[in-house]
Design an enzyme around this catalytic site. Structure first.
Site, PDB file in Angstrom:
ATOM      1  N   ARG A  62       9.700  -1.399   2.202  1.00 28.57           N
ATOM      2  CA  ARG A  62       8.813  -0.624   3.027  1.00 28.57           C
ATOM      3  C   ARG A  62       8.613   0.643   2.440  1.00 28.57           C
ATOM      4  NH1 ARG A  62       9.448   2.456   8.613  1.00 28.57           N
ATOM      5  NH2 ARG A  62       7.189   2.300   9.240  1.00 28.57           N
ATOM      6  N   HIS A  66       4.803   2.314   1.608  1.00 29.73           N
ATOM      7  CA  HIS A  66       4.439   3.916   1.970  1.00 29.73           C
ATOM      8  C   HIS A  66       4.201   4.502   0.887  1.00 29.73           C
ATOM      9  CE1 HIS A  66       5.444   3.660   6.734  1.00 29.73           C
ATOM     10  NE2 HIS A  66       5.054   2.447   6.130  1.00 29.73           N
ATOM     11  N   ASN A  94       6.711   7.959   9.076  1.00 29.60           N
ATOM     12  CA  ASN A  94       7.924   7.848   8.117  1.00 29.60           C
ATOM     13  C   ASN A  94       9.103   8.500   8.919  1.00 29.60           C
ATOM     14  OD1 ASN A  94       6.494   6.693   6.296  1.00 29.60           O
ATOM     15  ND2 ASN A  94       5.862   8.839   5.386  1.00 29.60           N
ATOM     16  N   HIS A 193       6.875  -8.532   6.754  1.00 26.30           N
ATOM     17  CA  HIS A 193       7.548  -8.387   8.011  1.00 26.30           C
ATOM     18  C   HIS A 193       8.443  -9.446   8.291  1.00 26.30           C
ATOM     19  CE1 HIS A 193       4.581  -5.041   9.308  1.00 26.30           C
ATOM     20  NE2 HIS A 193       5.583  -4.565   8.539  1.00 26.30           N
TER      21      HIS A 193
HETATM   22  C1  HEM Z   1      -0.455  -3.921   7.840  1.00 21.91           C
HETATM   23  C2  HEM Z   1      -0.210  -2.848   8.214  1.00 21.91           C
HETATM   24  C3  HEM Z   1       1.292  -2.324   8.506  1.00 21.91           C
HETATM   25  C4  HEM Z   1       1.726  -1.893   9.688  1.00 21.91           C
HETATM   26  C5  HEM Z   1       0.836  -1.158  10.828  1.00 21.91           C
HETATM   27  C6  HEM Z   1       3.207  -1.527   9.613  1.00 21.91           C
HETATM   28  C7  HEM Z   1       3.903  -0.928  10.590  1.00 21.91           C
HETATM   29  C8  HEM Z   1       5.482  -1.170  10.704  1.00 21.91           C
HETATM   30  C9  HEM Z   1       6.229  -0.498  11.623  1.00 21.91           C
HETATM   31  C10 HEM Z   1       5.541   0.158  12.800  1.00 21.91           C
HETATM   32  C11 HEM Z   1       7.419  -0.875  11.291  1.00 21.91           C
HETATM   33  C12 HEM Z   1       8.830  -0.510  11.963  1.00 21.91           C
HETATM   34  C13 HEM Z   1       8.989   0.979  11.696  1.00 21.91           C
HETATM   35  C14 HEM Z   1      10.057   1.380  12.782  1.00 21.91           C
HETATM   36  O1  HEM Z   1      10.112   1.132  14.038  1.00 21.91           O
HETATM   37  O2  HEM Z   1      11.052   1.987  12.296  1.00 21.91           O
HETATM   38  C15 HEM Z   1       7.414  -1.752  10.099  1.00 21.91           C
HETATM   39  C16 HEM Z   1       8.414  -2.126   9.346  1.00 21.91           C
HETATM   40  C17 HEM Z   1       8.555  -2.620   8.167  1.00 21.91           C
HETATM   41  N1  HEM Z   1       7.358  -2.802   7.516  1.00 21.91           N
HETATM   42 FE1  HEM Z   1       5.550  -2.557   7.935  1.00 21.91          FE
HETATM   43  N2  HEM Z   1       3.521  -2.273   8.464  1.00 21.91           N
HETATM   44  C18 HEM Z   1       2.502  -2.909   8.016  1.00 21.91           C
HETATM   45  C19 HEM Z   1       2.525  -3.215   6.381  1.00 21.91           C
HETATM   46  C20 HEM Z   1       3.544  -3.621   5.617  1.00 21.91           C
HETATM   47  C21 HEM Z   1       3.530  -3.841   4.453  1.00 21.91           C
HETATM   48  C22 HEM Z   1       2.366  -4.013   3.679  1.00 21.91           C
HETATM   49  C23 HEM Z   1       4.829  -4.102   3.947  1.00 21.91           C
HETATM   50  C24 HEM Z   1       5.268  -4.265   2.814  1.00 21.91           C
HETATM   51  C25 HEM Z   1       4.628  -4.817   1.500  1.00 21.91           C
HETATM   52  C26 HEM Z   1       5.739  -3.364   4.899  1.00 21.91           C
HETATM   53  C27 HEM Z   1       7.046  -3.493   5.069  1.00 21.91           C
HETATM   54  C28 HEM Z   1       7.563  -3.454   6.196  1.00 21.91           C
HETATM   55  C29 HEM Z   1       9.306  -3.616   6.254  1.00 21.91           C
HETATM   56  C30 HEM Z   1       9.982  -4.493   5.235  1.00 21.91           C
HETATM   57  C31 HEM Z   1       9.674  -3.205   7.494  1.00 21.91           C
HETATM   58  C32 HEM Z   1      11.077  -3.401   7.975  1.00 21.91           C
HETATM   59  C33 HEM Z   1      11.677  -1.887   7.419  1.00 21.91           C
HETATM   60  C34 HEM Z   1      13.045  -1.689   7.870  1.00 21.91           C
HETATM   61  O3  HEM Z   1      13.844  -2.464   8.629  1.00 21.91           O
HETATM   62  O4  HEM Z   1      13.762  -0.518   7.616  1.00 21.91           O
HETATM   63  N3  HEM Z   1       4.851  -3.369   5.921  1.00 21.91           N
HETATM   64  N4  HEM Z   1       6.135  -1.571   9.667  1.00 21.91           N
END
Ligand code: HEM
Length: 320
Positions: A62, A66, A94, A193
């Site tokens: 992630r 970002h 973030n 995800h």
């Molecule tokens: C399509 C639009 C996207 C949105 C709106 C989005 C939004 C989010 C949100 C809200 C979270 C949870 C954050 C939290 O509650 O702390 C999350 C987690 C995550 N996102 Fe996305 N995301 C998107 C696309 C992506 C992309 C493109 C990637 C990587 C290529 C990605 C990788 C991740 C990962 C791996 C997590 C888990 C992180 C952790 O456990 O520390 N996301 N995302």
């Protein structure tokens, strides 16, 4: 066989990007002569972190997304706030959420010890994301290298560029297309995800207000993890079956209405001309190899945008 063919295609896409960005500076062999130990050092650092806590692999993935979405992959995300500077770390998507900074610091320190002032923080972030995915059971791909680290960024830039978890499909497609990424890239990259966790504050609206969710799943989340009031920091896995394994299980969750984020659910059944994402969700749910290969290709695209001028930071947290 299909996977092999597709990975060959990945290499071709990689080569195409070297030519396409017009600079000719990005190359998988960029540090071969100046820092031959780089890739093993990054892999060791990520492996250690993932062994300690599997979720850190997700966090590093992630971190890369970002970083790249805000003025290109330039390690702008790593700049610490100071008395007269507020950067991306404090931006809403973030703060209290993005993780992995210490892992990058540790890898950078090791790399600096053997290759002084040579390897950019942005390249370390890109390599770490690739290794994190692979160590969690996902694909690998050639990472093009030679990025420079940003001298400046702003909190506002992050808030403007990063998609919100309550966006609808047209907004998601728009925000990805502004970065040169198409619907296929959006769906493949959303498969990230498959690993990691989200905070209740980011999925409350989806589990209480949306109708596009499996009601049994929503009821469980309401009862156990995400009360209507309070519990903002409670965590739930983004994928149901194996949240520590990078696979295509996430797409089955989308099909059964069991994903935490509204944006993930938007990929299926959102009406109109955007119906193409429906077919992709079903394709990736049915074909793990295709998902793995197309995810790898989309990561290469993500990693190669807006290479800009800058420096090789000595400490990833501040400009030299
Ligand atoms: C399509 C639009 C996207 C949105 C709106 C989005 C939004 C989010 C949100 C809200 C979270 C949870 C954050 C939290 O509650 O702390 C999350 C987690 C995550 N996102 Fe996305 N995301 C998107 C696309 C992506 C992309 C493109 C990637 C990587 C290529 C990605 C990788 C991740 C990962 C791996 C997590 C888990 C992180 C952790 O456990 O520390 N996301 N995302």
């Amino acid at each position: 066989m299909e996977l092999l063919l597709r990975l060959a295609a990945v290499a071709l896409v990689a080569a195409a990007f070297v030519a396409a960005d017009g600079t000719g500076t990005l190359s998988p062999s960029f540090y071969d002569a100046t820092c031959p130990g780089l890739q093993p050092a990054v892999r060791r650092g990520v492996a250690q972190a993932v062994k300690k806590e599997a979720r850190m692999g997700a966090s590093l993935l992630r971190l890369f997304f970002h970083d790249c979405f805000v003025q290109g992959c330039d390690a702008s995300i790593l700049l610490d706030d100071t008395a007269n500077f507020t950067g991306e770390k404090s931006a809403a998507p973030n703060a209290n959420s993005l993780r992995g900074y210490e892992v990058i610091d540790a890898i950078k320190a090791e790399v600096e010890a053997s290759c002084k002032a040579t390897v950019s923080c942005a390249d370390i972030v890109a390599l770490a994301a690739r290794d994190a995915v692979n160590l969690l059971g996902g694909p690998s791909w050639p990472v093009l290298l030679g990025r420079r680290d940003a001298l400046m960024t702003t909190k506002a830039a992050a808030e403007d560029s990063l998609p919100s978890p309550t966006s609808r499909l047209p907004q998601l497609l728009h925000s990805f297309s502004k970065k040169g990424l198409n619907a296929r890239d959006l769906v493949a990259l959303s498969g990230a995800h498959s690993v990691g966790m989200a905070h209740c504050s980011n999925f409350r609206e989806h589990v209480y207000k949306d109708t596009k969710i499996n009601m049994t799943y929503a009821a469980q989340l309401r009862a156990k993890v995400c009360p209507f009031v309070g519990g903002d920091d409670n965590l739930a896995p983004l994928e149901l079956q194996k949240p520590d394994k990078f696979d295509n299980g996430f797409f089955n969750d989308v099909i059964t209405g069991q994903v935490l984020l509204r944006t993930d659910q938007e990929l299926l059944g959102s009406s109109g001309s955007h119906g193409t994402t429906d077919a992709l969700v079903r394709e990736y749910a049915a074909n793990a190899d295709r998902f793995a290969a197309e995810f790898a290709m989309a990561m290469i695209k993500l990693g190669n945008m807006a290479v800009q001028d800058g420096e090789v930071r000595l400490n990833c947290r501040r400009p030299n």
